[in-house]
Design an enzyme around this catalytic site. Structure first.
Site, PDB file in Angstrom:
ATOM      1  N   ARG A 125      14.793  13.272  17.284  1.00 24.44           N
ATOM      2  CA  ARG A 125      16.055  13.596  18.070  1.00 24.44           C
ATOM      3  C   ARG A 125      16.675  14.892  17.767  1.00 24.44           C
ATOM      4  NH1 ARG A 125      17.406   7.853  19.227  1.00 24.44           N
ATOM      5  NH2 ARG A 125      19.226   7.576  20.415  1.00 24.44           N
TER       6      ARG A 125
ATOM      7  N   LYS B 161      13.622   4.333  27.973  1.00 27.28           N
ATOM      8  CA  LYS B 161      12.382   4.599  26.968  1.00 27.28           C
ATOM      9  C   LYS B 161      11.948   3.341  26.376  1.00 27.28           C
ATOM     10  CE  LYS B 161      15.536   6.864  24.258  1.00 27.28           C
ATOM     11  NZ  LYS B 161      16.513   7.079  25.165  1.00 27.28           N
TER      12      LYS B 161
ATOM     13  N   ARG C  42      24.774  -4.401  22.936  1.00 26.18           N
ATOM     14  CA  ARG C  42      25.095  -3.453  21.903  1.00 26.18           C
ATOM     15  C   ARG C  42      26.236  -3.131  21.764  1.00 26.18           C
ATOM     16  NH1 ARG C  42      20.171   0.500  22.353  1.00 26.18           N
ATOM     17  NH2 ARG C  42      21.922   1.957  21.683  1.00 26.18           N
TER      18      ARG C  42
ATOM     19  N   ARG D  94      26.889  10.038  22.998  1.00 26.14           N
ATOM     20  CA  ARG D  94      25.622   9.712  22.729  1.00 26.14           C
ATOM     21  C   ARG D  94      24.804  10.728  23.735  1.00 26.14           C
ATOM     22  NH1 ARG D  94      24.926   3.728  23.603  1.00 26.14           N
ATOM     23  NH2 ARG D  94      22.823   3.945  23.599  1.00 26.14           N
TER      24      ARG D  94
ATOM     25  N   ARG E  22      23.539  -2.983  30.104  1.00 27.69           N
ATOM     26  CA  ARG E  22      22.180  -3.418  29.634  1.00 27.69           C
ATOM     27  C   ARG E  22      22.632  -4.519  28.806  1.00 27.69           C
ATOM     28  NH1 ARG E  22      19.241   1.064  26.034  1.00 27.69           N
ATOM     29  NH2 ARG E  22      21.386   1.337  25.414  1.00 27.69           N
TER      30      ARG E  22
HETATM   31  P1  ADP Z   1      16.799   3.506  26.629  1.00 25.35           P
HETATM   32  O1  ADP Z   1      15.842   3.009  25.702  1.00 25.35           O
HETATM   33  O2  ADP Z   1      16.106   4.906  27.048  1.00 25.35           O
HETATM   34  O3  ADP Z   1      18.262   3.629  26.014  1.00 25.35           O
HETATM   35  P2  ADP Z   1      16.551   1.077  27.982  1.00 25.35           P
HETATM   36  O4  ADP Z   1      14.953   0.998  28.297  1.00 25.35           O
HETATM   37  O5  ADP Z   1      16.918   0.155  27.154  1.00 25.35           O
HETATM   38  O6  ADP Z   1      16.809   2.639  27.903  1.00 25.35           O
HETATM   39  O7  ADP Z   1      16.951   0.964  29.605  1.00 25.35           O
HETATM   40  C1  ADP Z   1      18.565   1.071  29.848  1.00 25.35           C
HETATM   41  C2  ADP Z   1      18.932   0.046  30.555  1.00 25.35           C
HETATM   42  O8  ADP Z   1      18.447   0.333  32.138  1.00 25.35           O
HETATM   43  C3  ADP Z   1      18.440  -1.441  30.592  1.00 25.35           C
HETATM   44  O9  ADP Z   1      19.334  -2.273  30.819  1.00 25.35           O
HETATM   45  C4  ADP Z   1      17.192  -1.575  31.365  1.00 25.35           C
HETATM   46  O10 ADP Z   1      17.064  -2.581  31.709  1.00 25.35           O
HETATM   47  C5  ADP Z   1      17.384  -0.709  32.814  1.00 25.35           C
HETATM   48  N1  ADP Z   1      16.493  -0.057  33.146  1.00 25.35           N
HETATM   49  C6  ADP Z   1      15.277   0.752  32.578  1.00 25.35           C
HETATM   50  N2  ADP Z   1      14.653   1.156  33.445  1.00 25.35           N
HETATM   51  C7  ADP Z   1      14.997   1.240  34.530  1.00 25.35           C
HETATM   52  C8  ADP Z   1      14.699   1.646  36.006  1.00 25.35           C
HETATM   53  N3  ADP Z   1      13.767   2.639  36.083  1.00 25.35           N
HETATM   54  N4  ADP Z   1      15.673   1.315  37.003  1.00 25.35           N
HETATM   55  C9  ADP Z   1      16.678   0.635  36.644  1.00 25.35           C
HETATM   56  N5  ADP Z   1      17.139  -0.060  35.457  1.00 25.35           N
HETATM   57  C10 ADP Z   1      16.216   0.523  34.599  1.00 25.35           C
HETATM   58  P1  AMP Z   2      18.854   4.293  20.591  1.00 23.34           P
HETATM   59  O1  AMP Z   2      18.462   2.585  20.179  1.00 23.34           O
HETATM   60  O2  AMP Z   2      17.693   4.963  20.552  1.00 23.34           O
HETATM   61  O3  AMP Z   2      19.794   4.367  21.635  1.00 23.34           O
HETATM   62  O4  AMP Z   2      19.668   4.695  19.276  1.00 23.34           O
HETATM   63  C1  AMP Z   2      21.002   3.990  18.933  1.00 23.34           C
HETATM   64  C2  AMP Z   2      21.608   4.834  17.836  1.00 23.34           C
HETATM   65  O5  AMP Z   2      20.787   4.732  16.816  1.00 23.34           O
HETATM   66  C3  AMP Z   2      21.888   6.503  18.101  1.00 23.34           C
HETATM   67  O6  AMP Z   2      23.081   6.571  19.019  1.00 23.34           O
HETATM   68  C4  AMP Z   2      21.917   7.065  16.551  1.00 23.34           C
HETATM   69  O7  AMP Z   2      23.107   6.755  16.016  1.00 23.34           O
HETATM   70  C5  AMP Z   2      20.811   5.861  15.812  1.00 23.34           C
HETATM   71  N1  AMP Z   2      19.605   6.809  15.974  1.00 23.34           N
HETATM   72  C6  AMP Z   2      18.500   6.091  16.631  1.00 23.34           C
HETATM   73  N2  AMP Z   2      17.299   7.001  16.324  1.00 23.34           N
HETATM   74  C7  AMP Z   2      17.839   8.077  15.843  1.00 23.34           C
HETATM   75  C8  AMP Z   2      17.156   9.164  15.093  1.00 23.34           C
HETATM   76  N3  AMP Z   2      15.771   9.289  15.354  1.00 23.34           N
HETATM   77  N4  AMP Z   2      18.131   9.885  14.359  1.00 23.34           N
HETATM   78  C9  AMP Z   2      19.145   9.917  14.098  1.00 23.34           C
HETATM   79  N5  AMP Z   2      19.971   8.547  14.580  1.00 23.34           N
HETATM   80  C10 AMP Z   2      19.216   7.807  15.345  1.00 23.34           C
END
Ligand code: ADP
Ligand code: AMP
Length: 215
Positions: A89, A14, A161, A172, A128
């Site tokens: 969410r 995302k 993270r 999660r 990541r």
């Molecule tokens: P989200 O925001 O949904 O938690 P991220 O955009 O941070 O996910 O992506 C999660 C991890 O996967 C990151 O390390 C990113 O670089 C990697 N990633 C994202 N999209 C892809 C893809 N299409 N193929 C491979 N790796 C990806």
């Molecule tokens: P994310 O960066 O989207 O993976 O979110 C990391 C963490 O932040 C999640 O596991 C939740 O604990 C908190 N969080 C992010 N967005 C929300 C939301 N819309 N509602 C509640 N908790 C959230």
């Protein structure tokens, strides 16, 4: 003004896609997860409260989250539209968002749903690396920075993270399946969901998003 949502499991891509969307369509990228992490590192009361939930992989309280979004969308950078990443969410947040958009006369254009297989998510999340300054995401295998451990965009040192470990990821994912995935039905009924195959390379996912973009 237009609003877009980007949905998908944790690690689906995302943030990665929202960053590409921001650059391409010149709209603001609002990630509630990034906002919470910033609040935690600045040790604000919101950050200290949210940390208790985030560390365990649970959702932060709805009231705080909705308040953050409500304030954030008033910023000038949202005038050209915005994409919400990680919000809503659960159903309560989705209803709060409906109310907010109605009050502000903002149109929800589409809900981009990045579809992935749970099997690949642990590797994506554990591998990541994140920029604590500009929030760009990297991966130790699939998206390496040009210089090891350094953000291509702003030169800051990348971090892992605190919640990107195998134990917390499992909760999660459970929270996603129980509370967030059901929202797809809610938005499907409104004809807003656009599914995209998130198992492809980053650029191919983005190409699919561009093909289905609703202006
Ligand atoms: P989200 O925001 O949904 O938690 P991220 O955009 O941070 O996910 O992506 C999660 C991890 O996967 C990151 O390390 C990113 O670089 C990697 N990633 C994202 N999209 C892809 C893809 N299409 N193929 C491979 N790796 C990806
Ligand atoms: P994310 O960066 O989207 O993976 O979110 C990391 C963490 O932040 C999640 O596991 C939740 O604990 C908190 N969080 C992010 N967005 C929300 C939301 N819309 N509602 C509640 N908790 C959230």
């Amino acid at each position: 003004m237009n609003c877009y949502l980007i949905m998908g499991a944790p690690g689906a891509g995302k943030g990665t896609q929202a960053s590409l969307i921001k650059n391409n369509y010149k709209i603001a990228h609002i990630s509630t997860g990034d906002m919470f992490r910033e609040a935690i590192s600045s040790r604000t009361p919101v950050g200290l409260e949210a940390k208790k939930y985030i560390d365990k992989g649970n959702l932060a309280p709805d009231e705080i989250t909705v308040y953050l979004v409500k304030e954030r969308i008033q910023n000038d950078d949202c005038k050209n539209g915005f994409i919400l990443d990680g919000f809503p969410r659960n159903l309560n947040q989705a209803k709060a968002l409906d109310k907010l958009l109605k009050e502000e006369k903002i149109e929800l254009k589409s809900v981009i749903n990045i579809e992935t297989d749970d099997k690949i998510l642990i590797d994506r999340i554990v591998g990541r690396r994140t920029c604590p300054n500009c929030n760009e995401a990297y991966h130790i295998e699939t998206k390496k920075p040009l210089k090891d451990g350094i953000c291509d965009k702003c030169g800051s040192r990348l971090i892992q993270r605190a919640d990107d470990n195998e134990e917390v990821v499992k909760s999660r994912l459970d929270v996603y399946h129980e509370q967030t995935a059901p929202l797809l039905k809610y938005y499907s009924k409104k004809g807003l969901v656009v599914n995209v195959d998130g198992m492809q390379d980053i650029d191919d996912v983005f190409n699919d998003i561009k093909k289905t973009w609703r202006k």
